[in-house]
Design a protein around this motif. Structure first.
Motif, PDB file in Angstrom:
ATOM      1  N   VAL A  70       0.866  -1.182   0.000  1.00 33.39           N
ATOM      2  CA  VAL A  70       0.000   0.000   0.000  1.00 33.39           C
ATOM      3  C   VAL A  70       0.901   1.229   0.000  1.00 33.39           C
ATOM      4  N   ILE A  71       0.743   2.085  -0.999  1.00 27.20           N
ATOM      5  CA  ILE A  71       1.603   3.263  -1.131  1.00 27.20           C
ATOM      6  C   ILE A  71       0.775   4.476  -1.527  1.00 27.20           C
ATOM      7  N   PRO A  72       1.234   5.687  -1.211  1.00 29.31           N
ATOM      8  CA  PRO A  72       0.553   6.903  -1.680  1.00 29.31           C
ATOM      9  C   PRO A  72       0.812   7.146  -3.162  1.00 29.31           C
ATOM     10  N   VAL A  73       0.020   8.009  -3.743  1.00 29.27           N
ATOM     11  CA  VAL A  73       0.123   8.271  -5.185  1.00 29.27           C
ATOM     12  C   VAL A  73       1.508   8.788  -5.555  1.00 29.27           C
ATOM     13  N   LYS A  74       2.066   9.677  -4.739  1.00 22.01           N
ATOM     14  CA  LYS A  74       3.378  10.249  -5.054  1.00 22.01           C
ATOM     15  C   LYS A  74       4.460   9.183  -5.163  1.00 22.01           C
ATOM     16  N   GLN A  75       4.347   8.135  -4.328  1.00 21.15           N
ATOM     17  CA  GLN A  75       5.365   7.092  -4.376  1.00 21.15           C
ATOM     18  C   GLN A  75       5.260   6.276  -5.665  1.00 21.15           C
ATOM     19  N   LEU A  76       4.028   6.031  -6.125  1.00 26.67           N
ATOM     20  CA  LEU A  76       3.869   5.317  -7.391  1.00 26.67           C
ATOM     21  C   LEU A  76       4.490   6.126  -8.528  1.00 26.67           C
ATOM     22  N   ILE A  77       4.251   7.442  -8.526  1.00 24.63           N
ATOM     23  CA  ILE A  77       4.826   8.301  -9.568  1.00 24.63           C
ATOM     24  C   ILE A  77       6.350   8.214  -9.539  1.00 24.63           C
ATOM     25  N   LYS A  78       6.918   8.229  -8.353  1.00 20.43           N
ATOM     26  CA  LYS A  78       8.371   8.130  -8.203  1.00 20.43           C
ATOM     27  C   LYS A  78       8.882   6.789  -8.714  1.00 20.43           C
ATOM     28  N   ILE A  79       8.190   5.717  -8.340  1.00 15.41           N
ATOM     29  CA  ILE A  79       8.597   4.374  -8.759  1.00 15.41           C
ATOM     30  C   ILE A  79       8.538   4.238 -10.278  1.00 15.41           C
ATOM     31  N   SER A  80       7.511   4.824 -10.887  1.00 17.39           N
ATOM     32  CA  SER A  80       7.331   4.683 -12.336  1.00 17.39           C
ATOM     33  C   SER A  80       8.464   5.308 -13.133  1.00 17.39           C
TER      34      SER A  80
ATOM     35  N   LEU B 121      -6.231   9.441 -11.905  1.00 20.94           N
ATOM     36  CA  LEU B 121      -5.896  10.607 -12.730  1.00 20.94           C
ATOM     37  C   LEU B 121      -4.610  11.273 -12.237  1.00 20.94           C
ATOM     38  N   ARG B 122      -4.463  11.443 -10.934  1.00 19.05           N
ATOM     39  CA  ARG B 122      -3.246  12.041 -10.379  1.00 19.05           C
ATOM     40  C   ARG B 122      -2.009  11.244 -10.798  1.00 19.05           C
ATOM     41  N   ALA B 123      -2.132   9.918 -10.767  1.00 18.99           N
ATOM     42  CA  ALA B 123      -0.996   9.075 -11.148  1.00 18.99           C
ATOM     43  C   ALA B 123      -0.645   9.273 -12.621  1.00 18.99           C
ATOM     44  N   ILE B 124      -1.664   9.293 -13.471  1.00 19.24           N
ATOM     45  CA  ILE B 124      -1.443   9.452 -14.906  1.00 19.24           C
ATOM     46  C   ILE B 124      -0.851  10.828 -15.217  1.00 19.24           C
ATOM     47  N   GLU B 125      -1.400  11.859 -14.602  1.00 19.83           N
ATOM     48  CA  GLU B 125      -0.878  13.208 -14.822  1.00 19.83           C
ATOM     49  C   GLU B 125       0.533  13.358 -14.264  1.00 19.83           C
TER      50      GLU B 125
ATOM     51  N   GLY C 150       2.776  11.084 -14.578  1.00 21.52           N
ATOM     52  CA  GLY C 150       3.712  10.399 -15.461  1.00 21.52           C
ATOM     53  C   GLY C 150       3.655   8.888 -15.446  1.00 21.52           C
ATOM     54  N   VAL C 151       2.742   8.291 -14.671  1.00 22.31           N
ATOM     55  CA  VAL C 151       2.612   6.834 -14.682  1.00 22.31           C
ATOM     56  C   VAL C 151       2.002   6.425 -16.023  1.00 22.31           C
ATOM     57  N   PRO C 152       2.680   5.588 -16.801  1.00 25.62           N
ATOM     58  CA  PRO C 152       2.266   5.322 -18.191  1.00 25.62           C
ATOM     59  C   PRO C 152       1.141   4.299 -18.322  1.00 25.62           C
ATOM     60  N   LEU C 153      -0.063   4.680 -17.921  1.00 26.32           N
ATOM     61  CA  LEU C 153      -1.212   3.789 -18.013  1.00 26.32           C
ATOM     62  C   LEU C 153      -2.012   4.091 -19.275  1.00 26.32           C
TER      63      LEU C 153
ATOM     64  N   MET D 148      -8.991  11.707 -17.945  1.00 24.65           N
ATOM     65  CA  MET D 148      -8.195  10.535 -18.318  1.00 24.65           C
ATOM     66  C   MET D 148      -8.403  10.192 -19.787  1.00 24.65           C
ATOM     67  N   GLU D 149      -9.649  10.329 -20.238  1.00 31.48           N
ATOM     68  CA  GLU D 149      -9.952  10.060 -21.647  1.00 31.48           C
ATOM     69  C   GLU D 149      -9.204  11.035 -22.557  1.00 31.48           C
ATOM     70  N   GLN D 150      -9.103  12.283 -22.118  1.00 31.00           N
ATOM     71  CA  GLN D 150      -8.347  13.281 -22.880  1.00 31.00           C
ATOM     72  C   GLN D 150      -6.858  12.945 -22.932  1.00 31.00           C
ATOM     73  N   GLU D 151      -6.387  12.237 -21.926  1.00 31.96           N
ATOM     74  CA  GLU D 151      -4.984  11.797 -21.888  1.00 31.96           C
ATOM     75  C   GLU D 151      -4.753  10.555 -22.747  1.00 31.96           C
TER      76      GLU D 151
END
Length: 328
Positions: free
Chosen positions: A219-229, A251-255, A257-260, A294-297
């Protein structure tokens, strides 16, 4: 039959209505199944009655040459009657006793990739045993006690991890995820991405304990996922199944830089102020706006609770939700 392929028939056999109940439980987790029959031995019935039920079940299957019996007890009447039928087909049929829910769900999942009853029987045995766990864990023999999961960030071979599934589900890690989706996507890690849950020690511990055998949960916060990605030095070969509690976190993760490229939408719980255009999804305006962004992304949406479900049309669902909100 799935995609023109015949599936191994499964007979669930028990004393009393246990077989009926576990069949229903399995459908709640994995969805409605073809070529599966529950056969019960009731107090007013004898061995011949049970055998006749089993024979009728076999005849109803698309491929009666491949039959797997999942039975409650070794040596009981259901076992003995199944065994009398098995003797004439023991080159192809198979029997497994000690019936439990992990065994049944694993059998359902295995039919998607395995073609014989004996192959499935050999495969599900480990899952059935792993489904028996103990708390407090120190009561278990030392050689079977659960080892602590490594932290997200433990090094692997060089390279980035791959994302085998990114799912929005307000229930996070539950039966449908721990069984059906892990079997179809084969992750090495399940990562719950939530600022709120990461701060909740109890929920975090429950999620880690709910991970299926062989898969690490974090279990991790959104910022950590962005860092890991963005980390090029770790996670080589790791296959991550991401779970988001709501579309805003995704959406926060995608914005960030997480490449989903695709997000599976499974379940969004109803709460005050939300509208519910179907049985499993509820929206407020923030949710709708997040999906549209997200759809716009360029993100695509796969609207399904379980892999066997027919995918829903997200645009139509959002339109219904928006119309309902406008009328409030």
């Amino acid at each position: 039959m799935v995609g023109g392929k015949k599936m191994v028939g499964i007979i669930i056999a028990s004393h009393g209505k246990f077989a009926d109940g576990i069949l229903q439980s399995g459908e709640l987790i994995f969805g409605k199944q073809e070529n599966v029959k529950a056969v019960t031995l009731m107090p007013d019935e004898g061995p011949d009655d049970l055998k006749a039920k089993m024979q009728a079940a076999v005849k109803s299957f698309g491929d009666p040459e491949q039959v797997l019996f999942l039975i409650d007890l070794w040596g009981g009447t259901p076992f003995n009657q199944a065994n009398s039928l098995y003797e004439a087909h023991k080159d192809k049929w198979a029997m497994v006793t000690g019936l439990n829910l992990p065994m049944l769900v694993e059998a359902y999942a295995s039919r998607l990739s395995m073609n014989t009853a004996q192959e499935i029987a050999a495969h599900i045995l480990g899952t059935a045993k792993d489904g028996v766990k103990l708390k407090p864990e120190e009561l278990a023999p030392k050689e079977t006690a659960k080892k602590p999961a490594p932290k997200v960030g433990d090094a692997g071979a060089p390279g980035k991890m791959s994302y085998v599934l990114s799912r929005i589900d307000s229930r996070l890690l539950h039966g449908q995820v721990a069984t059906t989706w892990t079997k179809t996507t084969n992750p090495t890690r399940i990562i719950v991405v939530s600022d709120a849950v990461a701060k909740d020690e109890l929920r975090t511990n429950l999620i880690k304990q709910a991970a299926p055998s062989g898969v690490k949960a974090h279990v991790i916060p959104v910022k950590q996922l962005i860092k890991i990605s963005k980390d090029d030095k770790h996670f080589g070969g790791q296959r991550a199944l991401l779970l988001f509690e709501n579309p805003e976190d995704a959406l926060r993760a995608i914005e960030g830089g997480v490449p989903l490229k695709e997000v599976n939408v499974g379940s969004m719980a109803h709460s005050p102020g939300k509208v519910q255009p179907n049985k499993v999804l509820a929206f407020n305006q923030k949710d709708i706006d997040a999906f549209k962004k997200m759809e716009q992304e360029g993100v695509k949406f796969d609207v399904r609770k379980v892999p066997a479900d027919k995918a829903g049309n997200m645009d139509e669902i959002l339109t219904k939700a928006q119309n309902a909100l406008n009328k409030q």
